[in-house]
Motif scaffolding. Structure first.
Motif, short mmCIF file in Angstrom:
data_model
loop_
_atom_site.label_atom_id
_atom_site.label_comp_id
_atom_site.label_asym_id
_atom_site.label_seq_id
_atom_site.Cartn_x
_atom_site.Cartn_y
_atom_site.Cartn_z
N PRO A 52 34.40 38.61 52.75
CA PRO A 52 34.64 38.94 51.35
C PRO A 52 35.05 37.70 50.57
O PRO A 52 35.79 36.85 51.06
CB PRO A 52 35.79 39.96 51.40
CG PRO A 52 36.39 39.84 52.75
CD PRO A 52 35.34 39.28 53.65
N GLY A 53 34.54 37.58 49.36
CA GLY A 53 34.80 36.41 48.55
C GLY A 53 36.22 36.40 48.02
O GLY A 53 36.95 37.40 48.06
N ALA A 54 36.64 35.24 47.53
CA ALA A 54 37.99 35.09 47.01
C ALA A 54 38.21 35.96 45.78
O ALA A 54 39.28 36.53 45.60
CB ALA A 54 38.25 33.62 46.67
N VAL A 55 37.18 36.09 44.95
CA VAL A 55 37.32 36.89 43.74
C VAL A 55 37.53 38.35 44.10
O VAL A 55 38.39 39.03 43.53
CB VAL A 55 36.09 36.71 42.82
CG1 VAL A 55 36.17 37.63 41.62
CG2 VAL A 55 35.97 35.27 42.38
N SER A 56 36.78 38.86 45.07
CA SER A 56 36.94 40.26 45.45
C SER A 56 38.30 40.48 46.11
O SER A 56 38.90 41.55 45.95
CB SER A 56 35.82 40.70 46.38
OG SER A 56 35.86 39.98 47.59
N GLN A 57 38.82 39.50 46.82
CA GLN A 57 40.15 39.63 47.41
C GLN A 57 41.22 39.68 46.32
O GLN A 57 42.14 40.49 46.37
CB GLN A 57 40.43 38.47 48.36
CG GLN A 57 39.64 38.54 49.64
CD GLN A 57 39.90 37.33 50.53
OE1 GLN A 57 40.54 36.37 50.11
NE2 GLN A 57 39.38 37.38 51.75
N VAL A 58 41.09 38.81 45.31
CA VAL A 58 42.05 38.80 44.21
C VAL A 58 41.98 40.12 43.45
O VAL A 58 43.02 40.71 43.12
CB VAL A 58 41.80 37.61 43.27
CG1 VAL A 58 42.61 37.73 41.99
CG2 VAL A 58 42.12 36.31 43.97
N LEU A 59 40.78 40.59 43.18
CA LEU A 59 40.64 41.86 42.46
C LEU A 59 41.20 43.02 43.28
O LEU A 59 41.79 43.95 42.72
CB LEU A 59 39.18 42.11 42.10
CG LEU A 59 38.60 41.17 41.04
CD1 LEU A 59 37.13 41.47 40.81
CD2 LEU A 59 39.37 41.28 39.74
N GLY A 60 41.04 42.98 44.58
CA GLY A 60 41.63 44.01 45.44
C GLY A 60 43.15 44.00 45.39
O GLY A 60 43.79 45.05 45.31
N VAL A 62 44.95 42.83 42.88
CA VAL A 62 45.33 43.28 41.53
C VAL A 62 45.26 44.80 41.46
O VAL A 62 46.14 45.45 40.90
CB VAL A 62 44.42 42.62 40.47
CG1 VAL A 62 44.60 43.28 39.12
CG2 VAL A 62 44.70 41.14 40.39
N HIS A 63 44.24 45.37 42.04
CA HIS A 63 44.09 46.83 42.06
C HIS A 63 45.27 47.48 42.77
O HIS A 63 45.81 48.49 42.31
CB HIS A 63 42.77 47.22 42.73
CG HIS A 63 42.50 48.67 42.73
ND1 HIS A 63 42.83 49.47 43.77
CD2 HIS A 63 41.97 49.48 41.78
CE1 HIS A 63 42.50 50.71 43.49
NE2 HIS A 63 41.98 50.73 42.27
N GLN A 64 45.69 46.92 43.90
CA GLN A 64 46.84 47.46 44.62
C GLN A 64 48.12 47.39 43.79
O GLN A 64 48.90 48.34 43.73
CB GLN A 64 47.04 46.72 45.93
CG GLN A 64 45.98 46.99 46.97
CD GLN A 64 46.17 46.13 48.21
OE1 GLN A 64 47.09 45.33 48.27
NE2 GLN A 64 45.29 46.32 49.18
N VAL A 66 48.38 47.25 40.49
CA VAL A 66 48.30 48.16 39.33
C VAL A 66 48.53 49.60 39.80
O VAL A 66 49.21 50.38 39.12
CB VAL A 66 46.94 48.01 38.62
CG1 VAL A 66 46.73 49.12 37.61
CG2 VAL A 66 46.86 46.65 37.95
N MET A 67 47.99 49.96 40.95
CA MET A 67 48.20 51.33 41.44
C MET A 67 49.65 51.58 41.79
O MET A 67 50.16 52.68 41.62
CB MET A 67 47.31 51.59 42.65
CG MET A 67 45.84 51.72 42.29
SD MET A 67 45.66 53.08 41.14
CE MET A 67 44.30 52.52 40.17
N ARG A 68 50.37 50.58 42.27
CA ARG A 68 51.79 50.74 42.57
C ARG A 68 52.61 50.86 41.30
O ARG A 68 53.58 51.57 41.25
CB ARG A 68 52.31 49.57 43.40
CG ARG A 68 51.83 49.59 44.81
CD ARG A 68 52.43 48.47 45.61
NE ARG A 68 51.78 48.37 46.90
CZ ARG A 68 51.79 47.29 47.65
NH1 ARG A 68 52.41 46.21 47.24
NH2 ARG A 68 51.18 47.29 48.81
N GLN A 69 52.21 50.13 40.25
CA GLN A 69 52.94 50.18 38.98
C GLN A 69 52.76 51.54 38.31
O GLN A 69 53.68 52.04 37.67
CB GLN A 69 52.45 49.08 38.02
CG GLN A 69 52.81 47.69 38.44
CD GLN A 69 54.28 47.40 38.28
OE1 GLN A 69 54.96 47.99 37.46
NE2 GLN A 69 54.78 46.49 39.09
N GLY A 70 51.59 52.11 38.41
CA GLY A 70 51.30 53.39 37.76
C GLY A 70 51.91 54.58 38.47
O GLY A 70 52.11 55.63 37.90
N ALA A 71 52.25 54.43 39.75
CA ALA A 71 52.78 55.56 40.51
C ALA A 71 54.24 55.77 40.27
O ALA A 71 54.97 55.07 39.77
CB ALA A 71 52.55 55.33 42.00
#
Length: 71
Positions: A52-60, A62-64, A66-71
């Motif tokens: 997996p590329g660095a960009v997809s790792q960073v986006l993953g 970030v997604h984690q 954001v999901m923790r902040q919203g919960a």
């Protein structure tokens, strides 16, 4: 006839300026800057990345976050 007196200007109660930004107003530009930096500094060969590329790792990540902040 008496002359009208000018009312005194009322001094402001709070002279300091306070600006409160939401967390995403700082996080989104920082994430966008980091993503662009990774795109510019990434591998130049298209076949060089096997995992997996660095960009997809960073986006993953970030997604984690954001999901923790919203919960």
């Amino acid at each position: 006839m008496s002359a009208r007196s000018h009312p005194r200007p009322v001094p402001p109660v709070h002279s300091g300026v306070e600006i409160r930004l939401p967390w995403w107003a700082i996080a989104l530009p920082a994430i966008a800057f980091a993503a662009l930096l990774l795109l510019l500094a990434g591998p130049t060969d298209a076949h060089a990345a096997t995992g997996p590329g660095a960009v997809s790792q960073v986006l993953g990540l970030v997604h984690q976050v954001v999901m923790r902040q919203g919960a």
